[in-house]
Scaffold this active site. Sequence first.
Site, mmCIF file in Angstrom:
data_model
loop_
_atom_site.group_PDB
_atom_site.id
_atom_site.type_symbol
_atom_site.label_atom_id
_atom_site.label_comp_id
_atom_site.label_asym_id
_atom_site.label_seq_id
_atom_site.Cartn_x
_atom_site.Cartn_y
_atom_site.Cartn_z
ATOM 1 N N ILE A 1 0.829 -1.058 -0.193
ATOM 2 C CA ILE A 1 -0.078 0.153 -0.163
ATOM 3 C C ILE A 1 1.040 1.124 0.137
ATOM 4 C CG2 ILE A 1 -1.858 1.294 1.190
ATOM 5 C CD1 ILE A 1 -2.732 -1.146 2.394
ATOM 6 N N PRO A 2 1.280 1.831 -1.104
ATOM 7 C CA PRO A 2 2.130 2.854 -1.435
ATOM 8 C C PRO A 2 2.130 4.207 -0.769
ATOM 9 C CG PRO A 2 0.775 2.831 -3.176
ATOM 10 C CD PRO A 2 0.165 1.660 -2.326
ATOM 11 N N CYS A 3 2.388 4.153 0.653
ATOM 12 C CA CYS A 3 2.153 5.512 1.480
ATOM 13 C C CYS A 3 3.289 6.261 1.078
ATOM 14 C CB CYS A 3 2.040 5.116 2.889
ATOM 15 S SG CYS A 3 3.313 4.020 3.560
ATOM 16 N N HIS A 4 4.560 5.448 0.575
ATOM 17 C CA HIS A 4 5.581 6.371 0.124
ATOM 18 C C HIS A 4 5.476 7.444 -0.908
ATOM 19 C CE1 HIS A 4 5.747 2.865 -2.424
ATOM 20 N NE2 HIS A 4 6.428 3.464 -3.138
#
Length: 154
Positions: free
Chosen positions: A120-123
């Site tokens: 889950i690409p919170c970056h």
Amino acid sequence: MYERVMKSPINYLRLTANEEALIKIEFINNNDFSDAEASNGILDEAEQQLNEYFSGQRKTFELPLHFEGTDFQKKVWSGLLDLPYGTTCSYQDLARQIGSVKAVRAVGQANRKNPLPIVIPCHRVIGKNGSLTGYAGSETTKKETLLQLEKQQI
């Protein structure tokens, strides 16, 4: 529950799964784990897909995921899944995307509690001014590494 630790370009990752889904990814230091490796099909697939991601061969993940949180957190995490590989948006953009324009701080807090970073690409969420803020606490070097990895593969 099944756990496995894998080496990655951003140090070690502890992967946790149950029989049906990947439920957690944690950044850990090399002295924070035992050598025990669980055998589980979900962990096998998650490790393979993460290795493909880190080598530039994978841009999306196809894993069964399970995450627990408030309805708002789940809404934010689902919104993160819609962020395309190699792109970024601001916390304000994400708040707008999920229909909660005034909830920028709450979006940031939900982002911070993401149980499945990378997948889950919170970056991909950055400050409005383009700064790399708030990833895994103050560990913005991880965010920078992941964004650079994606930028090189576009």
